[in-house]
Design an enzyme around this catalytic site. Structure first.
Site, short mmCIF file in Angstrom:
data_model
loop_
_atom_site.label_atom_id
_atom_site.label_comp_id
_atom_site.label_asym_id
_atom_site.label_seq_id
_atom_site.Cartn_x
_atom_site.Cartn_y
_atom_site.Cartn_z
N TRP A 9 8.28 -3.02 4.30
CA TRP A 9 7.19 -3.95 4.00
C TRP A 9 7.66 -5.39 3.81
O TRP A 9 6.98 -6.33 4.20
CB TRP A 9 6.45 -3.46 2.75
N LYS A 37 22.51 28.04 -9.21
CA LYS A 37 22.46 26.58 -9.42
C LYS A 37 21.05 26.04 -9.23
O LYS A 37 20.76 24.90 -9.57
CB LYS A 37 23.39 25.87 -8.43
N TRP A 62 4.00 0.11 10.18
CA TRP A 62 4.57 -0.98 9.36
C TRP A 62 3.88 -2.30 9.68
O TRP A 62 3.81 -3.20 8.84
CB TRP A 62 6.07 -1.14 9.60
N GLN A 82 12.22 -0.84 0.94
CA GLN A 82 11.24 -1.63 1.69
C GLN A 82 11.85 -2.86 2.36
O GLN A 82 11.14 -3.64 2.99
CB GLN A 82 10.10 -2.07 0.76
N ASP A 140 -2.12 2.86 2.51
CA ASP A 140 -1.53 2.95 3.83
C ASP A 140 -1.96 4.30 4.40
O ASP A 140 -1.70 5.33 3.79
CB ASP A 140 0.00 2.90 3.67
N LYS A 199 12.36 17.34 -4.28
CA LYS A 199 11.16 18.15 -4.43
C LYS A 199 11.51 19.62 -4.46
O LYS A 199 10.91 20.39 -5.20
CB LYS A 199 10.19 17.88 -3.26
N PRO A 218 0.81 -1.22 0.00
CA PRO A 218 0.00 0.00 0.00
C PRO A 218 0.84 1.27 0.00
O PRO A 218 1.67 1.45 0.87
CB PRO A 218 -0.78 -0.11 1.31
#
Length: 1172
Positions: A604, A673, A562, A600, A86, A700, A47
């Site tokens: 998971w 930059k 988890w 993971q 999740d 991001k 998930p």
RNA sequence: GGGCGUAUAGCUCAGCUGGUUAGAGCGCGUCGCUGAUAACGACGAGGUCCCAGAUUCGAAUUCUGGUACGCCCA
């Protein structure tokens, strides 16, 4: 009938149409319905959380998750794909906190747990739409409507059921966990938060003397960088493997134990003269008792002791213990242990505790309060903030003569990311644990049976992680998560676990449910699932079975999310509470296939394996209500035989571990930059020449990648998918390279589309009709169905090249199937690429004139149509799992002539995967065609070398081959070589000493094992001998003999290989198997024929400029002063007319045309063309 | 500090169990083709297979020790 498709195709646009078609006709549901009673292939969706925006990495995961279920479905399995989300955990709380402008636990409590949790539940779906759109647009077929959601009541009750199981088996216990603690804020920080706050600081590093109890003149020289933890000292640790030395300090009677390797370094550093008195191994020091530097606890506990499991008795505290993390890199080789303030120290305590019998174990103690200040127990230091206590404590030690040395020590230390001045400390908190260590061997055994891709995960990263397993710290002191279903008797402290909500309500004397009822009455919109969450569930109490009049109250904690995800194999079904869930579980466990990224491993992959091993492992039978591990009899797995006696592996049989995705961008060499460009073209425009390419993590902040949506709009989902599948094995780090994604269009998608387009152009012109005579049964246009078609002849009656492409097709089908069954999408795609290349660059290229032939119904032409049609149909099915949109587009076009019948499969995704027909595979033909292609390629190279363009006909080529084997076949294909190389004749020779030089080499693979050390001698002899002569002898006798040392060796044609080398100075090129020699003489006749071919080319391009249809007839006028050109037109009039569909070729300007300048054979002229 | 992985052409990567001429795609260069054509094809240049040692008749491949980078964990 077929309709010519444009080569000017927009894949994104077509993909949108395909999506619409799938939706309208409900194709995904139908693909499942087709396999309703088929054996299942089980897939689990790990998930994702919809609490953040999906990024390119998710595209990869989702693409891989899609391709194998699609493939298996076409292969005849039922593969249900249930989506999942999740929804719990800290990230959600943080998001909500940001919205509210709060972050500490106190602030949340002040705001109100109830509204906070309600907000969390709503916040979870923040990016739901983007996720669903991405999923759909990428072509990831998964059932979103029945998605499992981790906060749903049925899901939580499944989790409760499992926790109750563990609790009842004594596998859930309370203990301490050392966490990074923000003392000022009173909260623990997650490892991610801690990671953000590391800074370099100078801390004290002190060497302290711990006098030995039995010989006070002797002491341990112990090292620590946190003097404030010294009052809480419990042990001193040594490495049992290291050597230790007892040294005398000059000018004193002090004797100290330190690591032998460090004697010199410490002497230098402390400017003391140290004399080694004796040495021993660390293990010999273990058990020595010392007096701690402070008496705060010593006063009471000096004599505390307990019985050992192994027999005997030992003091609890203040003795030397073993710890293999102790090194001689720094310090003294003996390390102060305050288990309250260090995770590794705490492990030492745990190990010690296990040595004592139950009830007589040493217990954790310390003298720091949760606000970070020393407690009353710390005597004169009470009330000091820990870091402020370092100095007074050091001074105190110095005054008492226990401080041997101190210095400053530079290291990285974490600070709170929210309050930068606040250092974090490690601090013990009460926590719930799952006793996973007890199942370590079982988990390892389980792991050993999983088919990991890449393989090294099993013994490497994942295996090591399991081998160093520690008990799972399950509880979290947070708000938004699955509540830990344990209720405590307020009087006795005894506990019990609850397995579901109904069970709770059935308890005697239940109270507190009205809190939820009231909330729901006030706000009917509230999701019912919230009743099993904090704070509502906390309000529910009942009569204690352990003490009359006492109440049972839930513990405060929620659990690690988890655990939620790891419980997914059964919790997605609401097992075992939901009706039918037991049967479903038995069918859907374990998974045949899962895939997630490398991160993971500890997430998971572990949570699933751990939970599954504990709940469904060999010794869990009784506890699982007699169900035992529900082992599904086997679908499909790699390496792992479905062995009825062996309960492993579960919960998944095969796992592709994806690499991390990297971004690629361009930044200016000078200037900002942060001002970046995503493509080279943009960079050129933005920065001129001064920029450089960067590869790194996706960020991001930097926005160094293009959003998947933009990729879909620009290039399409298939381009992205094909890029993922076909460019690298999925477990390498994958570069999200926009250029390479774009390139997958011409390299594969467009190339295949062009072949298809070629087909439709001529199918339309020639009215090729695949429907006549075909009786559809399956509607999948299988080879068997098409065999009834009008003009369809068995492959054996068709021309060589038809048989060749059909052979390649079936060979590829077999190879792709074999690769995909091994979960190797990359290998499969390489096979497909090679097939499409052969189809485009050899089959179509070499068959074009057959499609141009005049007689529309000639057997040969129909063979070509049928062969190409059938190949396209099969290729379409072959690529369907990989590029489902293109495959669908092709399928819709290819089935168009049959549409009226209503009998064709309405989507390629409702077809079976192609089956390889072994009878159509002709390995000899493949080898020979390969040789033919080599000859053609060498011929072209020779022409290029001699600067003789292909349009200029030449008299002949000579092909030199080392043996005669394939010559008769090659001769039968003279026409092919002739037209490919534009020569009048082809000769094949094996003996051509004047053209080539023969060199003979041993076949190392064969001779190596046989002659061993003599290989170099054999090689030398063969190299020095006359190659031509050896060849002759070999051909005459079948063998040659060599004398090496004492031995005589008999070598046959398998033992040696003959290589040809073109002699210098001829227009010859050599390849691995042959040499091609060109006759370079251009006679006047050949020259004029070349002129004629030039003229054809000019006329053809003129036709195109004029916008002629393929079948339009024209009139041509050629004006020229050149006699060569005039003669060429005369001699080749028929050919020119035939090729260009010209009714007449005039020696004058054609009326009504636009004359064009013409340059042929170095002469200017004029060309005029008009429609007839 | 520990674990795992990676290192091969300008770039991105193949190269199975050791076999002597190390490959592909892109990019670059040259040329060609011209009714699949905003495509396509051919050819070419370009390599200390990270370094050092070992095993072997033979190492990009196996072993040992380094170096660099990445990820995970401390």
């Amino acid at each position: 009938m077929f309709k010519a498709v444009s080569t000017d195709v927009s894949f994104p646009k077509r993909e949108e149409q395909v999506l619409e078609l799938w939706k309208q006709r409900d194709i995904y549901a139908k693909s499942l319905a087709r396999r309703q009673d088929a054996p299942s292939f089980v897939f689990y969706e790990g998930p994702p959380t919809a609490n953040g925006l999906p990024h390119p990495g998710h595209c990869l995961t989702r693409a891989i998750k899609d391709v194998f279920p699609r493939y298996k479905t076409m292969q005849g399995f039922r593969c249900e794909r249930r989506a999942g989300w999740d929804t719990h955990g800290l990230p959600v709380e943080v998001e909500v906190g940001k919205e509210l402008g709060i972050h500490s636990k106190e602030e949340i409590e002040a705001y109100g747990v109830e509204p906070f949790v309600q907000r969390c539940q709503q916040s979870v779906w923040r990016y739901m739409q983007q996720w669903e759109r991405l999923t759909e647009r990428l072509g990831f077929w998964v059932d979103l409507e029945s998605a499992y959601v981790t906060y749903h009541q049925s899901y939580i009750e499944s989790v409760w059921w499992s926790l109750k199981n563990l609790f009842d088996r004594g596998l859930l216990y309370q203990g301490h966990k050392i966490v990074w603690w923000w003392a000022q804020g009173g909260t623990a920080l997650s490892s991610g938060e801690v990671g953000q706050g590391y800074r370099q600081v100078a801390d004290p590093s002190v060497f302290v003397t711990f006098p030995l109890v039995d010989t006070p003149r002797r002491g341990l020289l112990v090292w620590t960088t946190t003097p404030w933890t010294l009052p809480s000292n419990m042990f001193a640790a040594v490495n049992p493997e290291l050597q230790y030395a007892l040294v005398r300090v000059a000018d004193s009677d002090q004797e100290l134990w330190i690591a032998a390797d460090l004697v010199e370094a410490i002497a230098t550093k402390t400017k003391q003269e140290l004399t080694v008195l004796e040495t021993c191994r660390g293990s010999d020091l273990i058990g020595l008792r010392y007096r701690p530097p402070f008496d705060f606890f010593y006063a009471d506990k000096a004599d505390a002791a307990g019985d050992l499991v192994a027999g005997g008795r030992q003091a609890h505290y203040w003795r030397v213990v073993a710890a293999d993390f102790v090194t001689t890199d720094s310090g003294t080789g003996l390390v102060h242990q305050a288990p309250a303030f260090g995770e590794v120290d705490y492990e030492v305590l745990s190990t010690e505790q296990q040595r004592f019998v139950e009830g007589q174990q040493p217990e954790l103690f310390h003298c720091v309060a949760s606000d970070g200040k020393l407690t009353e127990q710390a005597g004169p230091f009470a009330g000091m903030w820990v870091k402020d206590a370092d100095k007074p404590i050091t001074r105190d030690l110095k005054e008492r003569g226990l401080l041997f040395f101190q210095e400053q020590y530079l290291h990285d230390y974490p600070f709170c990311w929210r309050a930068e001045q606040d250092p974090l400390i490690q601090y013990p908190r009460e926590s719930w644990f799952i006793r996973t260590t007890q199942f370590k061997d079982q988990m390892l055994a389980n792991n050993a049976r999983i088919g990991w891709l890449p393989e090294h995960i099993r013994d490497g990263r994942f295996g090591n992680f399991l081998a160093s397993n520690v008990d799972w710290a399950l509880s979290r002191e947070r708000f938004w998560g699955t509540p830990l279903p344990i209720w405590v008797c307020q009087q006795t402290g005894r506990m019990e676990a609850i397995g579901n909500y109904e069970e709770l309500l059935a308890k005697p004397g239940v109270q507190g449910t009205e809190v939820w009822q009231k909330a729901k009455a006030e706000n009917p919109e509230l999701a019912d699932d919230l009743r099993v969450h904090k704070p509502y569930i906390d309000a529910v109490t009942y009569d204690s079975p352990f003490a009359d009049g006492a109440r049972m109250q839930r513990v405060e904690e929620v659990i690690d999310c988890w655990y939620d995800s790891g419980a997914m194999p059964f919790a997605q079904l609401g097992y075992p509470h939901q009706e039918g869930s037991r049967e479903q579980f038995r069918q859907q466990f374990p998974a045949d296939f899962i895939s997630e990224a490398l991160d993971q491993t500890r997430g998971w992959f572990y949570s699933q394996l751990a939970i599954s091993t504990l709940l469904f492992g060999p010794d869990s039978q009784a506890a699982t209500d007699g169900d035992g591990p529900p082992q599904r009899t086997a679908g499909n797995s790699v390496d792992v035989a479905a062995d009825a006696d062996q309960p492993w592996p579960h919960p998944f049989r095969n796992c592709i571990v994806l690499g991390l995705m990297m971004a690629e961008w361009y930044e200016p060499k000078k200037g900002d930059k942060k001002n970046i460009a995503l493509t080279e073209a943009d960079a050129k425009e933005k920065f001129g020449g001064a920029f450089e390419k960067k590869v790194g993590k996706m960020s991001k902040q930097l926005r160094n990648y293009r959003s998947p949506d933009e990729i879909f709009d620009l290039y399409g989902a298939d381009a992205l998918r094909w890029y993922f599948f076909a460019n690298q094995p999925p477990w390498t780090s994958i570069l999200y390279s926009e250029r390479t994604i774009r390139d997958s269009i011409p390299e594969f998608l467009l190339r295949l589309w062009n072949v298809f387009s070629f087909f439709t152009i001529y199918a339309e012109i020639d009215e090729f009709d695949p429907t006549a005579g075909v009786e559809l049964t399956s509607g999948q246009l299988s080879p068997a169905e098409l065999a009834g078609g009008e003009g369809y002849r068995p492959a054996s009656e068709r021309s060589e090249i038809d048989r060749w492409i059909l052979s390649e097709l079936n060979r590829t089908i077999a190879a792709v199937t074999e690769r995909m069954d091994a979960y190797d999408n990359y290998g499969a795609c390489q096979q497909i690429t090679a097939l499409v290349d052969g189809l485009s660059n050899w089959y179509v290229r070499r068959s074009r004139d057959r499609f141009w032939a005049k007689d529309k119904r000639s057997a040969d032409k129909l063979d070509a149509f049928w062969t190409l049609y059938e190949t396209l149909v099969e290729v379409t099915k072959l690529i369907a799992p990989f590029v489902p949109f293109l495959a669908e587009s092709l399928w819709q076009e290819l089935t168009r002539p049959f549409v009226g019948s209503g009998k064709t499969a309405e989507s390629v995704h409702l077809c079976d995967y192609p089956k390889s027909d072994a009878s159509r595979i002709d390995q000899t033909l493949s080898t020979r065609m390969q040789l033919l292609r080599e000859i053609a390629s060498l011929g072209r190279a020779a022409r290029a070398e001699a600067k003789l363009k292909v349009r200029q006909p030449l008299a002949s080529v000579t092909v030199v081959l080392p043996d005669q084997q394939h010559v008769p076949w090659l001769k039968a294909h003279d026409a092919l070589v002739q037209s490919e190389l534009n020569v009048k004749a082809v000769q094949y020779v094996t003996d051509a000493e004047d053209l080539v030089h023969y060199s003979v080499q041993p076949n190392f693979k064969r001779l190596g094992p046989r002659v061993g050390k003599n290989v170099p001698a054999v090689k030398k002899q063969l190299a020095e001998a006359d190659g031509g002569e050896l060849m002759a002898r070999l051909q005459a006798d079948g063998f040659i003999e060599l004398t090496v040392g004492e031995e005589t060796l008999r070598l046959d044609d398998q033992d040696i290989q003959v290589r040809l080398q073109a002699r210098e100075g001829s227009a010859a090129t050599q390849g691995p198997n042959s040499v091609v020699v060109l006759s370079t003489e251009v006679t006047p006749e050949l020259f004029r024929e070349g002129i004629a071919r030039d003229l054809i080319r000019f006329i053809q391009s003129r036709r195109k400029e004029m916008g002629c249809e393929f079948v339009d007839r024209i009139v041509v006028g050629i004006l020229t002063e050149s006699n060569d050109v005039k003669q060429a037109v005369d001699e080749h009039r028929d050919m020119i007319r035939r090729e260009t569909l010209a009714d007449e070729i005039l020696e004058q300007r054609v009326p009504g045309s636009e004359p064009q300048p013409l340059s042929v054979a170095g002469q200017d002229g004029e060309l005029s063309v008009a429609k007839a």
